[in-house]
Design a protein around this motif. Sequence first.
Motif, mmCIF file in Angstrom:
data_model
loop_
_atom_site.group_PDB
_atom_site.id
_atom_site.type_symbol
_atom_site.label_atom_id
_atom_site.label_comp_id
_atom_site.label_asym_id
_atom_site.label_seq_id
_atom_site.Cartn_x
_atom_site.Cartn_y
_atom_site.Cartn_z
ATOM 1 N N ASP A 1 -8.947 5.893 -6.335
ATOM 2 C CA ASP A 1 -8.470 5.622 -7.691
ATOM 3 C C ASP A 1 -8.324 4.110 -7.913
ATOM 4 O O ASP A 1 -8.617 3.311 -7.001
ATOM 5 N N ASP A 2 -7.869 3.692 -9.098
ATOM 6 C CA ASP A 2 -7.848 2.253 -9.380
ATOM 7 C C ASP A 2 -6.738 1.513 -8.631
ATOM 8 O O ASP A 2 -6.659 0.287 -8.691
ATOM 9 N N ARG A 3 -5.891 2.240 -7.895
ATOM 10 C CA ARG A 3 -4.924 1.560 -7.036
ATOM 11 C C ARG A 3 -5.405 1.526 -5.584
ATOM 12 O O ARG A 3 -4.658 1.164 -4.676
ATOM 13 N N SER B 1 -3.746 4.918 0.846
ATOM 14 C CA SER B 1 -4.458 3.670 0.545
ATOM 15 C C SER B 1 -5.604 3.447 1.533
ATOM 16 O O SER B 1 -5.436 3.612 2.744
ATOM 17 N N VAL C 1 0.856 -1.194 0.000
ATOM 18 C CA VAL C 1 0.000 0.000 0.000
ATOM 19 C C VAL C 1 0.886 1.236 0.000
ATOM 20 O O VAL C 1 2.098 1.134 0.223
#
Length: 431
Positions: A376-378, A312, A308
């Motif tokens: 976000d996509d992370r 995160s 992470v």
Amino acid sequence: MAGKKRRVRVANELPKTRRLAIKKALDEHESGGRPDWDRSSDWKDIRFLRKRIKTGEMRTVHMPLLDVDMGDSWPIPIIVFHGKRPGPVVTIIGATHGDELTGPSACTNLLSSKFTEPGGALDPQSMAGTVRIVPVLNLPGYRSKTRYFPDGRDLNRAFPGLAKGSTTSRVASMVKKNLIDDSDVIIDLHSAATGRSNMPQIRGDLSHPESYLLAKAFGIEVVLDSKPPKGSLRRVANQMDIAAVTYEGGGANRLEQTAVKVAVHGCLNVLKALKVIPKNPSRPRFRLNAGGSTWLRAGEGGLLDMFVGPGSIVTKGDVVATISDPGAPGLSVDIVAPENGLMICTATNPFVTAGTPVGHFLPVTKHIELLKTQMDDRGILIVNGSQGDAIWREEEEMVEIKVEGDWSGGSVDAEWNQINAEDTEQEEADS
Ligand SMILES: [Zn+2]
């Protein structure tokens, strides 16, 4: 503001006693309306460090950090904007710690001509009040790439300082006299200390009403309610009833553009909220006023593999990192999230010993689903102000310059080492 936006507020993660203390302080506080900021009151040229600054003017003034006739006095540049109308004195400071580069970079961007030119966001002709930007406060530390002053002391633990004290204490005293005492609002821009990186966050004593309003005005999601450390700039400012917050973003010795972008956006938000510059500040969809956190620590020593990053969003039981040791092949240990929450800081240094902090974890017991709607996509929380183009980077009137000549040694890096020189023919054959 155009249209009616649905507001979702998350302001109940603070302990109840603290919530009551903040509410009481706010209730007792008479907000807004300072007579001396009234548009009709007297407003004229000022003197700052013996230099005259006219209304509607921007001027760079140098402030020596030490009051000496001999040796280096460490003059630092301070850029002063003196507006056309009455308003507060706002001081924005970078690099109180010399190796924390988010502040210097954010200040440099604020001072780009994109902002300061006529019609720009920081055009002093359309400004109220006085804005002072200090890109690098600890200039000796910045030059030697360290957090500290040359005597090994931390400026942010030396306030209020003594005119006849240690070197750092003298600097603190000078900074207090010239930059703190007459400020109405102070934004101190920091990064995490070396070896870790912070997600963008504001730290302030929320039971100090003006600081609470300032923390909100910055316009980001994560606000940590914290009493300022002893000897810190924020602490002396609050003791004088000056609004002060610390912004944290990125890490020491690194330049993280997201953290810089949010810092610029936040400073402009504050200036807008104070009506120093025109336009409405941008608000986040929600705000986490946090009253406590947990540090996740390595249980074993070895090499850290972080899954992470700063910002995160994690769920209870998620593996956030694993530790393995080259000396003990086949063994590894996981570090898991103790609750649902947000990683507000993570380690960037892979070397760990049992007990090394690897992450700063903010438990979010309620509203974790709300946080996930802004991810976000992370899996990283999207911070207000981090999206869109960095406007100071706009490529207007791009000039392409042709540089003629030959690559010394045959190719771009040929002189760097022998291997490159030998590769020259191959490279040129390929291209
Ligand atoms: Zn710092």
